[in-house]
Design a protein around this motif. Structure first.
Motif, short mmCIF file in Angstrom:
data_model
loop_
_atom_site.label_atom_id
_atom_site.label_comp_id
_atom_site.label_asym_id
_atom_site.label_seq_id
_atom_site.Cartn_x
_atom_site.Cartn_y
_atom_site.Cartn_z
N LEU A 185 -11.22 12.63 9.00
CA LEU A 185 -10.83 11.77 10.12
C LEU A 185 -10.96 10.30 9.73
O LEU A 185 -10.10 9.48 10.07
N THR A 186 -12.00 9.98 8.97
CA THR A 186 -12.20 8.59 8.55
C THR A 186 -11.06 8.12 7.65
O THR A 186 -10.59 6.98 7.77
N ALA A 187 -10.60 9.00 6.74
CA ALA A 187 -9.49 8.64 5.86
C ALA A 187 -8.21 8.45 6.64
O ALA A 187 -7.43 7.51 6.38
N LEU A 188 -7.97 9.31 7.62
CA LEU A 188 -6.77 9.16 8.46
C LEU A 188 -6.82 7.87 9.26
O LEU A 188 -5.82 7.15 9.37
N GLU A 189 -7.97 7.56 9.80
CA GLU A 189 -8.12 6.31 10.55
C GLU A 189 -7.89 5.11 9.65
O GLU A 189 -7.27 4.11 10.06
N HIS A 190 -8.39 5.19 8.43
CA HIS A 190 -8.15 4.12 7.44
C HIS A 190 -6.66 3.92 7.21
O HIS A 190 -6.16 2.79 7.23
N CYS A 191 -5.94 5.03 7.01
CA CYS A 191 -4.49 4.94 6.76
C CYS A 191 -3.77 4.30 7.94
O CYS A 191 -2.89 3.44 7.77
N HIS A 192 -4.13 4.70 9.14
CA HIS A 192 -3.45 4.14 10.31
C HIS A 192 -3.84 2.69 10.56
O HIS A 192 -3.07 1.93 11.15
N GLN A 193 -5.01 2.29 10.07
CA GLN A 193 -5.40 0.89 10.19
C GLN A 193 -4.62 0.01 9.23
O GLN A 193 -4.10 -1.05 9.61
N TYR A 194 -4.51 0.45 7.96
CA TYR A 194 -3.90 -0.39 6.92
C TYR A 194 -2.39 -0.21 6.80
O TYR A 194 -1.71 -1.09 6.28
N PHE A 195 -1.86 0.92 7.26
CA PHE A 195 -0.46 1.24 7.00
C PHE A 195 0.34 1.47 8.28
O PHE A 195 1.26 2.28 8.31
N ARG A 196 0.00 0.71 9.28
CA ARG A 196 0.72 0.85 10.56
C ARG A 196 2.22 0.59 10.37
O ARG A 196 3.05 1.33 10.88
N TRP A 197 2.56 -0.47 9.63
CA TRP A 197 3.98 -0.75 9.41
C TRP A 197 4.63 0.36 8.60
O TRP A 197 5.75 0.78 8.91
N ASP A 198 3.94 0.88 7.60
CA ASP A 198 4.50 1.92 6.73
C ASP A 198 4.87 3.17 7.53
O ASP A 198 5.94 3.74 7.34
N PHE A 199 3.98 3.56 8.44
CA PHE A 199 4.27 4.74 9.27
C PHE A 199 5.50 4.50 10.14
O PHE A 199 6.31 5.40 10.35
N SER A 200 5.65 3.29 10.64
CA SER A 200 6.78 3.01 11.52
C SER A 200 8.09 2.83 10.74
O SER A 200 9.17 3.01 11.29
N ALA A 201 7.99 2.53 9.43
CA ALA A 201 9.18 2.23 8.63
C ALA A 201 9.79 3.46 7.97
O ALA A 201 10.98 3.47 7.68
N TRP A 202 9.00 4.51 7.70
CA TRP A 202 9.54 5.67 7.00
C TRP A 202 10.29 6.57 7.97
O TRP A 202 10.02 6.56 9.18
N GLU A 203 11.20 7.33 7.40
CA GLU A 203 12.03 8.24 8.22
C GLU A 203 12.12 9.59 7.53
O GLU A 203 12.60 9.69 6.41
N GLY A 204 11.66 10.63 8.21
CA GLY A 204 12.03 12.00 7.87
C GLY A 204 11.49 12.61 6.60
O GLY A 204 11.94 13.68 6.22
N GLU A 205 10.52 12.01 5.93
CA GLU A 205 10.01 12.63 4.70
C GLU A 205 8.89 13.59 5.05
O GLU A 205 7.90 13.23 5.67
N ALA A 206 9.03 14.85 4.64
CA ALA A 206 8.00 15.83 4.89
C ALA A 206 6.83 15.61 3.92
O ALA A 206 7.04 15.28 2.77
N LEU A 207 5.63 15.81 4.42
CA LEU A 207 4.45 15.71 3.55
C LEU A 207 4.23 17.01 2.81
O LEU A 207 4.57 18.06 3.28
#
Length: 202
Positions: A180-202
């Motif tokens: 959960l801490t790693a996910l929170e880190h990603c959403h803190q630092y990569f907010r723009w990145d999450f909003s900019a990508w389209e349709g790529e499956a993990l």
């Protein structure tokens, strides 16, 4: 960063977004193209060329970090041995821990061994570790950079009139569960990145 006179375009090469494949394909198609810097950001375009169009590729932020983490675990190539060692040691922890704790920049012109050497082709304006460096800092859409999707290779090929062949592709491995801490880190630092990508499956 590639200058392409034939297209009057500057290509921004974000690490682990197919940049090696794109670099090779552009060099093959456009013989006047020049790789000035390996991973310079869009705000580091050389004077004069900043009037040209800027184009770059965005990738799902966690997929990009996972690709880099795997890549660094077997890092090799035509690099100084101290740099190779520093890159490999940087991932000697779990992926979740690396996302949170890594302090080693992937791209820097400065000598990892402390001998005062300098490699200008690896100059960047913002030498942050990738686990804290949003793709926004590379691409700077606020400066007019055209954003292409890593998940749509056909669109990238069409945009530049090239055929992409994969280089430096990492082994297929399922993404480990993130803490959960790693996910929170990603959403803190990569907010723009999450909003900019389209349709790529993990």
């Amino acid at each position: 960063m590639i200058l392409v006179p034939e297209l009057e375009t500057v290509i921004i090469l974000v690490p682990r977004t197919g940049s090696g494949s794109l670099r090779r394909a552009i060099a093959e198609k456009y013989p006047r193209s020049t790789l000035v810097y390996r991973h310079m950001e869009a705000d580091g375009v050389p004077a004069g060329y900043d009037r040209w169009r800027k184009v770059g590729v965005v990738r799902h932020p966690i997929a990009r970090l996972w690709s880099l983490y795997k890549f660094l675990g077997n890092f090799d190539g035509d690099h100084d041995p101290s740099y190779i060692d520093a890159m490999r040691k940087s991932v000697s922890m779990s992926f979740s821990d690396w996302i949170i704790e890594n302090r080693v920049p992937f791209t820097t012109p400065y000598d990892s061994a402390g001998h005062g050497r300098f490699w200008p082709q690896y100059t960047v304006r913002h030498p942050l570790p990738e686990n804290r460096k949003s793709q926004f800092m590379y691409l700077r859409p606020d400066l007019g950079t055209e954003i292409l999707q890593f998940s749509d290779m056909a669109a990238i090929e069409h945009r530049f009139g090239i055929n992409l062949r994969r280089h430096n592709e990492t082994r297929k491995a399922p993404l480990p569960d993130l803490t959960l801490t790693a996910l929170e880190h990603c959403h803190q630092y990569f907010r723009w990145d999450f909003s900019a990508w389209e349709g790529e499956a993990l």
